[in-house]
Design a protein around this motif. Structure first.
Motif, PDB file in Angstrom:
ATOM      1  N   GLY A  79       1.062  -1.075  -0.138  1.00 42.86           N
ATOM      2  CA  GLY A  79      -0.027  -0.013  -0.094  1.00 42.86           C
ATOM      3  C   GLY A  79       0.875   1.166   0.064  1.00 42.86           C
ATOM      4  N   ASP A  80       2.048   1.052   0.164  1.00 45.91           N
ATOM      5  CA  ASP A  80       3.158   2.336   0.377  1.00 45.91           C
ATOM      6  C   ASP A  80       4.478   1.751   0.068  1.00 45.91           C
ATOM      7  OD1 ASP A  80       3.426   4.950   1.947  1.00 45.91           O
ATOM      8  OD2 ASP A  80       5.228   3.593   2.301  1.00 45.91           O
ATOM      9  N   HIS A  81       5.334   2.468  -0.503  1.00 43.85           N
ATOM     10  CA  HIS A  81       6.661   2.142  -0.985  1.00 43.85           C
ATOM     11  C   HIS A  81       7.536   1.419   0.376  1.00 43.85           C
ATOM     12  CE1 HIS A  81       7.823   6.077   0.602  1.00 43.85           C
ATOM     13  NE2 HIS A  81       8.772   5.525   0.695  1.00 43.85           N
ATOM     14  N   SER A  82       7.105   1.937   1.535  1.00 44.69           N
ATOM     15  CA  SER A  82       7.915   1.598   2.752  1.00 44.69           C
ATOM     16  C   SER A  82       7.718   0.033   2.897  1.00 44.69           C
ATOM     17  CB  SER A  82       7.596   2.381   3.956  1.00 44.69           C
ATOM     18  OG  SER A  82       6.265   2.228   4.361  1.00 44.69           O
ATOM     19  N   HIS A  83       6.497  -0.641   2.480  1.00 42.99           N
ATOM     20  CA  HIS A  83       6.194  -2.194   2.611  1.00 42.99           C
ATOM     21  C   HIS A  83       7.297  -3.024   1.995  1.00 42.99           C
ATOM     22  CE1 HIS A  83       2.068  -0.277   3.523  1.00 42.99           C
ATOM     23  NE2 HIS A  83       2.773  -0.088   4.529  1.00 42.99           N
ATOM     24  N   ILE A  84       8.096  -2.442   1.057  1.00 43.22           N
ATOM     25  CA  ILE A  84       8.926  -3.261   0.308  1.00 43.22           C
ATOM     26  C   ILE A  84       9.900  -3.954   0.843  1.00 43.22           C
ATOM     27  CG2 ILE A  84      10.528  -3.112  -1.815  1.00 43.22           C
ATOM     28  CD1 ILE A  84       8.174  -1.306  -3.178  1.00 43.22           C
ATOM     29  N   THR A  85      10.143  -5.247   0.711  1.00 47.67           N
ATOM     30  CA  THR A  85      11.242  -6.073   1.056  1.00 47.67           C
ATOM     31  C   THR A  85      11.448  -6.886   0.163  1.00 47.67           C
ATOM     32  OG1 THR A  85      11.758  -7.525   2.802  1.00 47.67           O
ATOM     33  CG2 THR A  85       9.568  -7.386   2.239  1.00 47.67           C
ATOM     34  N   GLY A  86      13.114  -7.215   0.072  1.00 50.37           N
ATOM     35  CA  GLY A  86      13.477  -8.000  -0.911  1.00 50.37           C
ATOM     36  C   GLY A  86      13.466  -9.416  -0.434  1.00 50.37           C
ATOM     37  N   ALA A  87      12.821  -9.821   0.740  1.00 55.15           N
ATOM     38  CA  ALA A  87      12.749 -11.076   1.313  1.00 55.15           C
ATOM     39  C   ALA A  87      11.544 -11.939   0.333  1.00 55.15           C
ATOM     40  CB  ALA A  87      12.222 -11.024   2.812  1.00 55.15           C
ATOM     41  N   ALA A  88      10.703 -11.228  -0.067  1.00 57.13           N
ATOM     42  CA  ALA A  88       9.736 -11.767  -1.213  1.00 57.13           C
ATOM     43  C   ALA A  88      10.351 -12.406  -2.577  1.00 57.13           C
ATOM     44  CB  ALA A  88       8.482 -10.917  -1.278  1.00 57.13           C
ATOM     45  N   ASP A  89       9.350 -12.765  -2.983  1.00 55.43           N
ATOM     46  CA  ASP A  89       9.681 -13.473  -4.500  1.00 55.43           C
ATOM     47  C   ASP A  89       9.525 -12.271  -5.537  1.00 55.43           C
ATOM     48  OD1 ASP A  89      10.538 -16.249  -3.795  1.00 55.43           O
ATOM     49  OD2 ASP A  89       8.322 -16.277  -3.143  1.00 55.43           O
ATOM     50  N   ALA A  90       8.359 -11.560  -5.259  1.00 61.23           N
ATOM     51  CA  ALA A  90       7.939 -10.878  -6.345  1.00 61.23           C
ATOM     52  C   ALA A  90       7.250  -9.538  -5.806  1.00 61.23           C
ATOM     53  CB  ALA A  90       7.168 -11.610  -7.512  1.00 61.23           C
ATOM     54  N   LEU A  91       6.906  -8.552  -6.705  1.00 62.46           N
ATOM     55  CA  LEU A  91       6.284  -7.415  -6.321  1.00 62.46           C
ATOM     56  C   LEU A  91       5.210  -7.194  -7.313  1.00 62.46           C
ATOM     57  CD1 LEU A  91       6.132  -4.568  -4.777  1.00 62.46           C
ATOM     58  CD2 LEU A  91       7.999  -3.814  -6.074  1.00 62.46           C
ATOM     59  N   PHE A  92       3.927  -6.956  -6.794  1.00 59.38           N
ATOM     60  CA  PHE A  92       2.992  -6.355  -7.805  1.00 59.38           C
ATOM     61  C   PHE A  92       3.435  -4.962  -7.663  1.00 59.38           C
ATOM     62  CE2 PHE A  92      -0.435  -9.792  -7.221  1.00 59.38           C
ATOM     63  CZ  PHE A  92       0.130 -10.434  -8.257  1.00 59.38           C
ATOM     64  N   PHE A  93       3.895  -4.486  -8.973  1.00 58.69           N
ATOM     65  CA  PHE A  93       4.254  -3.024  -8.955  1.00 58.69           C
ATOM     66  C   PHE A  93       2.874  -2.230  -9.260  1.00 58.69           C
ATOM     67  CE2 PHE A  93       6.597   0.719 -10.734  1.00 58.69           C
ATOM     68  CZ  PHE A  93       7.539   0.885  -9.601  1.00 58.69           C
ATOM     69  N   LEU A  94       2.103  -1.719  -8.454  1.00 56.58           N
ATOM     70  CA  LEU A  94       0.772  -1.564  -8.636  1.00 56.58           C
ATOM     71  C   LEU A  94       0.747  -0.079  -9.291  1.00 56.58           C
ATOM     72  CD1 LEU A  94      -0.790  -2.556  -5.181  1.00 56.58           C
ATOM     73  CD2 LEU A  94      -0.922  -3.639  -7.545  1.00 56.58           C
ATOM     74  N   SER A  95       0.061   0.227 -10.103  1.00 59.74           N
ATOM     75  CA  SER A  95      -0.472   1.574 -10.331  1.00 59.74           C
ATOM     76  C   SER A  95      -2.160   1.851 -10.295  1.00 59.74           C
ATOM     77  CB  SER A  95      -0.367   1.941 -11.837  1.00 59.74           C
ATOM     78  OG  SER A  95       1.087   2.116 -12.052  1.00 59.74           O
ATOM     79  N   LEU A  96      -2.561   2.677  -9.373  1.00 54.91           N
ATOM     80  CA  LEU A  96      -4.045   2.739  -9.165  1.00 54.91           C
ATOM     81  C   LEU A  96      -4.705   3.440 -10.298  1.00 54.91           C
ATOM     82  CD1 LEU A  96      -6.357   2.053  -7.350  1.00 54.91           C
ATOM     83  CD2 LEU A  96      -5.963   4.246  -6.105  1.00 54.91           C
ATOM     84  N   LEU A  97      -4.943   2.664 -11.335  1.00 59.98           N
ATOM     85  CA  LEU A  97      -5.581   3.357 -12.644  1.00 59.98           C
ATOM     86  C   LEU A  97      -6.927   3.843 -12.592  1.00 59.98           C
ATOM     87  CD1 LEU A  97      -4.175   0.669 -15.228  1.00 59.98           C
ATOM     88  CD2 LEU A  97      -2.854   2.769 -14.421  1.00 59.98           C
ATOM     89  N   SER A  98      -7.447   3.380 -11.692  1.00 64.12           N
ATOM     90  CA  SER A  98      -9.059   3.930 -11.467  1.00 64.12           C
ATOM     91  C   SER A  98      -9.040   5.423 -11.029  1.00 64.12           C
ATOM     92  CB  SER A  98      -9.869   2.937 -10.719  1.00 64.12           C
ATOM     93  OG  SER A  98      -9.154   2.666  -9.337  1.00 64.12           O
TER      94      SER A  98
END
Ligand code: 1GP
Length: 236
Positions: A79-98
């Motif tokens: 929900g916020d860039h601060s939640h990103i961690t390299g411990a996961a496999d992948a990242l849904f790089f979300l753009s809120l298009l609506s």
């Protein structure tokens, strides 16, 4: 290597339906990861970690606890860039298009780059589309944007296509966590027929019937959060 997206594409092409369990790291007990994983339905194919209102910086601990206990791919749903961690496999790089809030179309994304560059995360460009689910949800509140109306399917379809034309690898139709009404079969079906990238659907899906309706309408992956949090394991 883009293994997670490649596998989603393969499943979508083979019409093998995917089920993602969404975990809110603020509610997750890291010392009970194996117990939690034993309880999720055997149909689960992916684990998503995140949400719009993750407040306590527990994402990394949550992901590490899960990765220690499961082979399922763990994907960040931040929900916020601060939640990103390299411990996961992948990242849904979300753009809120609506929405039309630049912060959630590109601002957060730019802010996340320094962190992402220090990781091996697979980045999956994802067009995120909020559809009114009959209840104000966290995405609406946090992003200060309005959901699209289910009464205007053309705008929803066009938004999904605009996402695909801009290079999104996935389209995600979101009714909002705890939605009164999930995204309707009619909308799922119209979007699915229009796009050629895999379609994810989430929000308000709490029964085997709703799950199967979303799949039949064309969802390639369904995301379920609240029903699992409430230990309402309708598939077990
Ligand atoms: C993921 O926000 C959803 O797209 C999760 O919704 O909590 O209602 O399952 P639920």
């Amino acid at each position: 290597m883009s293994q997670v997206l490649t596998n989603i594409l393969k499943s979508a092409a083979a019409e093998e339906k995917l089920l993602a369990v969404l975990i809110d790291p603020d509610k997750f007990k890291t010392d009970s990861a194996s117990e939690f994983l034993r309880k999720i339905p055997r149909q689960a194919t992916h684990i998503l970690v995140g949400g719009s209102r993750v407040e306590n910086g527990r994402t990394e601990a949550c992901v590490k606890a899960l990765k220690a206990e499961t082979q399922l791919p763990v994907i960040l749903f931040p929900g916020d860039h601060s939640h990103i961690t390299g411990a996961a496999d992948a990242l849904f790089f979300l753009s809120l298009l609506s929405g039309r809030n630049p912060e959630f179309l590109i601002g957060q994304q730019v802010r996340s780059v320094n962190k992402i560059r220090q990781t091996q995360l697979e980045i999956i460009p994802t067009g995120y589309i909020l559809v009114d689910g009959g209840k104000e949800c966290a995405v609406h509140h946090v992003s200060q944007t309005s959901p699209l109306s289910p009464k205007d399917p053309e705008t929803i379809v066009n938004t999904a296509l605009a996402g695909e034309y801009s290079g999104k690898g996935l389209v995600y139709l979101e009714a909002g966590s705890g939605a009164k009404f999930p995204v309707s079969a009619q909308i799922i079906s119209l979007v699915k027929k229009a796009i050629s990238v895999p379609l994810i659907v989430g929000g308000g899906i709490r029964s085997a019937e709703a799950l199967s309706e979303a799949y039949t309408a064309g969802a390639d992956m369904v995301v379920v959060g609240t029903a699992f949090e409430n230990e309402d394991f309708f598939l077990s």
